[in-house]
Design a protein around this motif. Sequence first.
Motif, short mmCIF file in Angstrom:
data_model
loop_
_atom_site.label_atom_id
_atom_site.label_comp_id
_atom_site.label_asym_id
_atom_site.label_seq_id
_atom_site.Cartn_x
_atom_site.Cartn_y
_atom_site.Cartn_z
N ASP A 79 0.81 -1.21 0.00
CA ASP A 79 0.00 0.00 0.00
C ASP A 79 0.85 1.27 0.00
OD1 ASP A 79 -2.47 1.16 -0.21
OD2 ASP A 79 -3.09 0.78 1.84
N ASP A 120 1.10 -3.07 5.46
CA ASP A 120 0.11 -2.03 5.17
C ASP A 120 0.55 -0.77 5.91
OD1 ASP A 120 -2.42 -1.29 3.97
OD2 ASP A 120 -3.26 -1.27 6.00
N THR A 182 -4.66 -5.32 7.75
CA THR A 182 -4.71 -3.91 7.38
C THR A 182 -5.03 -3.11 8.63
OG1 THR A 182 -7.09 -3.90 6.87
CG2 THR A 182 -5.58 -4.48 5.07
N THR A 184 -6.59 1.11 9.88
CA THR A 184 -7.20 2.38 9.47
C THR A 184 -7.02 3.39 10.58
OG1 THR A 184 -8.88 1.18 8.21
CG2 THR A 184 -9.34 3.49 8.73
N SER A 199 -7.70 -4.52 11.41
CA SER A 199 -8.48 -5.59 10.79
C SER A 199 -7.62 -6.84 10.64
CB SER A 199 -9.00 -5.16 9.41
OG SER A 199 -9.88 -4.06 9.51
N HIS A 257 -11.47 -7.56 6.66
CA HIS A 257 -10.28 -7.41 5.84
C HIS A 257 -9.80 -5.98 5.84
CE1 HIS A 257 -7.88 -6.62 2.24
NE2 HIS A 257 -7.43 -7.85 2.40
N ASP A 258 -10.71 -5.03 5.73
CA ASP A 258 -10.33 -3.63 5.63
C ASP A 258 -11.49 -2.75 6.07
OD1 ASP A 258 -8.75 -1.43 5.12
OD2 ASP A 258 -8.27 -1.99 3.07
N SER A 304 -12.52 -4.23 0.38
CA SER A 304 -12.27 -2.84 0.75
C SER A 304 -13.48 -1.98 0.41
CB SER A 304 -11.01 -2.30 0.05
OG SER A 304 -11.10 -2.48 -1.35
N ASN A 375 -7.20 -1.87 -4.60
CA ASN A 375 -7.20 -0.59 -3.89
C ASN A 375 -7.27 0.62 -4.82
OD1 ASN A 375 -6.87 -2.21 -1.68
ND2 ASN A 375 -4.85 -1.43 -1.11
N GLN A 471 -7.54 5.12 3.33
CA GLN A 471 -8.57 4.47 4.16
C GLN A 471 -9.08 5.38 5.27
OE1 GLN A 471 -5.66 2.79 3.19
NE2 GLN A 471 -6.80 1.78 1.56
#
Length: 480
Positions: A79, A120, A182, A184, A199, A257-258, A304, A375, A471
């Motif tokens: 990422d 990530d 991942t 955020t 996540s 997952h995200d 995502s 992404n 994100q």
Amino acid sequence: MIGLPKPRLRQARIVAVAAAGLLTASVLVAPPSSAQVTSQAPTAATNTIPGVDEIVSSPNIRLVTNLPKVAPLDATNSDLAFQGKYAFAGNYNGFVVYDVSRPSSPQVVSRVLCPGSQNDISVYGDLLFLSTDSSRSDDSCNSTAQGADVKESWEGIKIFDIRDKANPRYVKSVETACGSHTHTLVPGKDKKTVYVYVSSYSPRANFPDCQPPHDSISIIKVPVKTPTKAAVVATPNLFPDGGFEGSETGSATTGCHDITAYPSKDLAAGACMGDGILMDIRNREAPRVINRVRDTTNFAFWHSATFNNSGTKVVFTDELGGGGAATCNEEVGPNRGADAIYDITGRGDHRKMVFRSYFKIPRTNADTENCVAHNGSLIPVLGRDIMVQAWYQGGISVWDFTDSRNPKEIAFWERGPISNEQMIGGGSWSAYYYNGYIYSNDIAKGFDVLKLSDWRTWTAELVRYQELNVQTQPTYLGGW
């Protein structure tokens, strides 16, 4: 990338220096090097598959430059995050800091060796965060692979001080249940704190730190001025009923997952394997699920999410095949391994996500090319909903979903297959718009910079970000 199934044991390819005192990482400062530009052959979108490494595109997008990967960070690219004149590129062996003040000639500022997929990455002020989702012998940057069935093994979040971009300094680790596939960032409302929503998924009974049912996320509270005090403060259960049980075509929900947060609107959208969820995040430490959707016909793995700028739509991606399969072909068709567009209707706790349509790139890829929705980010265009998106070896697509029921592609760029003889994983992992350019982290080919020139997106040139973690969505031009 989900890895089908997610491996819990990976062989490290690079070893960094050991920690001493505060945790440290091995940093290599690279001298400026001349960027390499691959020749471009713009064409109209057709079903003709380009040759090996041949570049094709629509006339309104072009490659500005490419920086190939170099050892020791020659593992899988992942990422991207941005701050000021810098781009931060994750890699399974660590991360690279680029100076992109001249997008036509990015310069490597530093390379940090710190193995641990996926790495990530995100940035917040003087801090950089990395996700480790491969079971390691310890939390240092010279750890080795070790089974998740060993209690002492480590997975989670690493935090770096990046005040000196040439010498990022590893200062803190936080272990989280099932690691961190991942993460955020969600800024605290007091501006003194940033929260990290972690996540992870795939629990097993013989994993001491990843026990089923694992229907939760981990929330780390990070005091911005004293990041060494970062700690897990909550593990909210998002699926009290256990989530989607799974089917022959769709993944069971065993975590998320995200997650994409929209802090200014106190919203978040979770892509959680078998479920898509909408959350109220007014209380940063106690997010609440207010709506949940499933697609048992076409979605295999909710990967995502992306909101539109007004927060009235959300795009979910389906990573059919885990990012390692050829799904952009006639056999799979237009509705699987695609994006799904949902309108958000109602208000408050009565908001619901209503399905409108699918979008998938309209080109056929070779059976030796891994290709699926991955992404992407909004392009900050006034009055329209337009995003750029990575499709692995399907390349980069710019598409307009202003009309939720009739999305359409307006630009594309892609390389031909890495091989015509066998499946070799590659292509764009992340493709994001930042301050006038599109930046792509290609799994195999390195760091790409592209320029989009289209009358429908010219207002994006008016927007300048100081920091961008895709994100953690910002509002641009005040919203509308």
